[in-house]
Design an enzyme around this catalytic site. Structure first.
Site, short mmCIF file in Angstrom:
data_model
loop_
_atom_site.label_atom_id
_atom_site.label_comp_id
_atom_site.label_asym_id
_atom_site.label_seq_id
_atom_site.Cartn_x
_atom_site.Cartn_y
_atom_site.Cartn_z
N ALA A 84 18.13 1.83 -29.95
CA ALA A 84 18.24 0.36 -29.90
C ALA A 84 16.87 -0.24 -29.63
O ALA A 84 16.17 0.16 -28.70
CB ALA A 84 19.22 -0.05 -28.81
N TYR A 150 5.04 -5.13 -30.59
CA TYR A 150 6.02 -4.08 -30.89
C TYR A 150 5.41 -2.70 -30.64
O TYR A 150 6.03 -1.84 -29.99
CB TYR A 150 6.48 -4.20 -32.36
CG TYR A 150 7.27 -3.00 -32.86
CD1 TYR A 150 8.60 -2.82 -32.49
CD2 TYR A 150 6.68 -2.04 -33.68
CE1 TYR A 150 9.33 -1.72 -32.93
CE2 TYR A 150 7.39 -0.94 -34.13
CZ TYR A 150 8.72 -0.78 -33.76
OH TYR A 150 9.43 0.32 -34.18
N ASN A 179 7.12 5.81 -41.73
CA ASN A 179 7.88 4.78 -42.47
C ASN A 179 9.19 5.38 -43.00
O ASN A 179 9.17 6.13 -43.97
CB ASN A 179 7.04 4.23 -43.63
CG ASN A 179 5.96 3.29 -43.13
OD1 ASN A 179 5.07 3.71 -42.40
ND2 ASN A 179 6.06 2.03 -43.48
N ARG A 274 -1.50 -8.95 -44.62
CA ARG A 274 -0.90 -9.44 -43.37
C ARG A 274 -1.78 -9.03 -42.19
O ARG A 274 -2.19 -7.87 -42.09
CB ARG A 274 0.50 -8.83 -43.19
CG ARG A 274 1.51 -9.48 -44.10
CD ARG A 274 2.87 -8.91 -43.86
NE ARG A 274 2.88 -7.46 -44.06
CZ ARG A 274 3.96 -6.76 -44.35
NH1 ARG A 274 5.12 -7.36 -44.45
NH2 ARG A 274 3.89 -5.46 -44.52
N GLY A 276 -2.99 -7.62 -38.84
CA GLY A 276 -2.40 -6.58 -37.99
C GLY A 276 -1.87 -5.39 -38.76
O GLY A 276 -1.49 -4.39 -38.17
P1 NAD Z 1 17.69 -1.17 -37.04
O1 NAD Z 1 17.28 -2.58 -36.74
O2 NAD Z 1 18.50 -0.92 -38.25
O3 NAD Z 1 18.43 -0.55 -35.77
C1 NAD Z 1 18.20 -1.01 -34.45
C2 NAD Z 1 19.56 -1.24 -33.82
O4 NAD Z 1 19.38 -1.65 -32.45
C3 NAD Z 1 20.34 -2.36 -34.50
O5 NAD Z 1 21.64 -1.91 -34.83
C4 NAD Z 1 20.38 -3.50 -33.48
O6 NAD Z 1 21.54 -4.29 -33.59
C5 NAD Z 1 20.29 -2.71 -32.19
N1 NAD Z 1 19.76 -3.49 -31.06
C6 NAD Z 1 18.68 -4.30 -31.06
N2 NAD Z 1 18.54 -4.87 -29.85
C7 NAD Z 1 19.54 -4.39 -29.08
C8 NAD Z 1 19.94 -4.59 -27.71
N3 NAD Z 1 19.27 -5.43 -26.91
N4 NAD Z 1 21.02 -3.93 -27.26
C9 NAD Z 1 21.73 -3.11 -28.07
N5 NAD Z 1 21.41 -2.87 -29.35
C10 NAD Z 1 20.33 -3.51 -29.85
O7 NAD Z 1 16.35 -0.29 -37.08
P2 NAD Z 1 16.13 1.25 -37.45
O8 NAD Z 1 15.18 1.28 -38.59
O9 NAD Z 1 17.43 1.98 -37.55
O10 NAD Z 1 15.32 1.72 -36.16
C11 NAD Z 1 15.88 2.58 -35.16
C12 NAD Z 1 14.79 2.96 -34.17
O11 NAD Z 1 13.73 3.65 -34.84
C13 NAD Z 1 14.13 1.76 -33.47
O12 NAD Z 1 13.90 2.11 -32.11
C14 NAD Z 1 12.81 1.60 -34.20
O13 NAD Z 1 11.80 1.01 -33.37
C15 NAD Z 1 12.49 3.04 -34.55
N6 NAD Z 1 11.59 3.15 -35.73
C16 NAD Z 1 12.05 2.87 -36.98
C17 NAD Z 1 11.19 3.00 -38.05
C18 NAD Z 1 11.63 2.71 -39.48
O14 NAD Z 1 10.80 2.85 -40.40
N7 NAD Z 1 12.88 2.31 -39.74
C19 NAD Z 1 9.86 3.41 -37.85
C20 NAD Z 1 9.43 3.67 -36.56
C21 NAD Z 1 10.31 3.57 -35.49
#
Ligand code: NAD
Length: 331
Positions: A84, A150, A179, A274, A276
Site C-alpha cells: 500500500a 515519493y 518499471n 518532465r 525530476g
Molecule cells: P497501485 O496504485 O496499483 O497499488 C497501490 C495500492 O495501495 C492501491 O490499491 C491503493 O488503493 C492502495 N493504497 C494507497 N494508499 C493506501 C492507504 N493509505 N491505505 C490502504 N491502501 C492504500 O500501485 P502498484 O503499481 O501496484 O504499486 C504497489 C507497490 O509497488 C507500491 O508500494 C509502489 O510504490 C511500489 N512500486 C511500484 C512500481 C511500479 O512500476 N508499478 C515501481 C516501484 C515501486
C-alpha cells in the site's frame, strides 16, 4: 484471460496479508497465493479496484494507518506483503506531507504490528530511491539520492524495514521494483507502457517526454510476483533486492515495440521533458539472482505482446457482452 501464467506460491499454508492488495501488483500477488493460502487484502481503494481482488480473498477496506483495522487484518498472519502506498510522484510533489504519512507512517504501522505478530514482512520499495544513478547497472549498495518526495518516502520506508530487521530481529525483505508493467495496470499514473498502449489502440500519437532517449528497465509483473513470493521465505533477511531485468530500453525503442505489437501507424509527439525524470535506469539483478534464485523470464517484447492480446481479448469479451445485452433488449 490471455495472460502469462503466474508463478506458483510455495508458502505452505501461511496466512498472508497484502496491504495494497486491490492494486495492480497486489492483485496479481493475491491471485498467485490463492487458493493454497488464506489471503487477506487491506486497501483503502484510493487507486485500487475491486476487480483486481480475486475471489476468495478476505477484504479489509481501510487505510493502512487505521490501527484497529490493521490489528484485525494482521491477527495471526505469518507473512505481510506491504504494497500500500501513494505511488504517484506528481501527487507526492503536490502534497508531500500527506503522502509521507501514508508511505512512511503506514510502513511503520505495518512493521510495528509485525513485531507483535512475529510476522515476516516484504516491503515494496522502488528504484526511485537511487535518483539518477552514478553508474549503470545500479546495485543495491549504490548511493541513494531520491529526486522526489515519493522517492524520499520509499527510501525512508526501505531504511526503516532494514533497521527493524537489525534492531528487532524482524524477518524483513525489501524489494526495489524498477518499471513494472502488465495486465491490470491502468489510470493516470500507471506508467509509460500502459499510456503508450492506450494511445496506440486509439491510433493516436504516442506522447514522449523529452527526446525519448532516456532508458528504463521494464519488468513484467509475473517476474515481480515471483520475486515477492521468494522474498517471503528467504533466509537472507534484512536486505534490499533490486527487482528488474538487468536490461534497459529507451522510450523511443519502447514506442517501436508497442507499435509493432499493436500494428499502430500513428507517430510520436515529443513534449517537454518532465522535471525530476531520471535519464537512465537499469537494475543490477545479481543479488536477486544469487540470493533469491530469481531470474526474470519475460522479455519486453513477449510481455508487451501478451498485454496486447490480453487487451484485445477483454475488448472482444466486452463487445460480445454489449452485443448480447443489446440483442436481449431488442427481443
Ligand atoms: P497501485 O496504485 O496499483 O497499488 C497501490 C495500492 O495501495 C492501491 O490499491 C491503493 O488503493 C492502495 N493504497 C494507497 N494508499 C493506501 C492507504 N493509505 N491505505 C490502504 N491502501 C492504500 O500501485 P502498484 O503499481 O501496484 O504499486 C504497489 C507497490 O509497488 C507500491 O508500494 C509502489 O510504490 C511500489 N512500486 C511500484 C512500481 C511500479 O512500476 N508499478 C515501481 C516501484 C515501486
Amino acid at each position: 484471460m490471455t495472460d502469462l501464467p503466474l508463478p506458483e506460491a510455495d508458502l505452505g499454508d501461511a496466512t498472508v496479508l497484502i496491504t495494497g492488495g486491490a492494486g495492480f501488483i497486489g492483485g496479481h500477488l493475491a491471485a498467485a497465493l490463492l487458493p493454497e493460502n488464506e489471503v487477506r487484502v487491506l486497501d483503502d481503494y484510493s487507486t485500487g479496484e475491486t476487480s483486481n481482488v480475486p475471489d476468495g480473498a478476505a477484504v479489509f477496506c481501510a487505510d493502512v494507518r487505521n490501527e484497529d483495522a490493521l490489528e484485525r487484518a494482521m491477527a495471526g498472519v505469518d507473512v505481510v506483503f506491504h504494497l500500500a502506498a501513494v505511488v504517484s510522484v506528481e501527487t507526492s510533489v503536490e502534497n508531500p506531507v500527506e503522502v509521507h504519512r501514508v508511505n512512511v507512517d503506514g510502513t511503520l504501522a505495518v512493521l510495528e504490528r509485525a513485531r507483535d505478530e512475529n510476522a515476516r514482512v516484504v516491503v515494496a520499495s522502488s528504484a526511485a530511491v537511487y535518483g539518477e544513478p552514478t553508474g549503470l547497472p545500479v546495485n543495491e549498495d549504490a548511493d541513494t539520492d531520491p529526486l522526489s518526495p515519493y522517492g524520499a518516502d520509499k527510501l525512508a520506508a526501505d531504511t526503516y524495514a532494514r533497521v527493524y530487521a537489525d534492531v528487532y530481529d524482524l524477518p524483513v525483505a525489501v524489494l526495489r521494483f524498477f518499471n513494472v508493467y502488465g495486465p491490470g495496470q491502468r489510470g493516470p499514473y500507471s506508467g509509460v507502457v500502459d499510456a503508450f498502449l492506450q494511445r496506440a489502440f486509439a491510433d493516436e500519437p504516442l506522447v514522449v517526454h523529452g527526446d525519448g532517449e532516456q532508458t528504463r528497465d521494464f519488468v513484467h509483473v509475473t517476474d515481480v510476483v515471483r520475486a515477492l513470493l521468494t522474498a517471503a521465505s528467504t533466509e537472507h533477511t534484512g536486505l534490499a533486492f533490486n527487482v528488474g531485468t538487468g536490461s534497459s530500453v529507451s522510450i523511443n525503442e519502447l514506442a517501436d515495440v508497442i507499435r509493432d505489437a499493436t500494428g499502430a501507424t500513428a507517430g510520436v509527439d515529443h513534449e517537454r521533458a518532465r522535471p525530476g525524470d531520471i535519464r537512465h535506469s537499469r537494475a543490477d539483478c545479481t543479488r536477486m539472482r544469487e540470493l533469491l534464485g530469481v531470474q526474470p523470464t519475460v522479455s519486453l517484447r513477449e510481455g508487451v505482446e501478451h498485454l496486447v492480446s490480453y487487451r484485445l481479448d477483454r475488448a472482444a469479451n466486452a463487445t460480445g457482452r454489449d452485443e448480447a445485452i443489446s440483442d436481449s433488449i431488442a427481443e
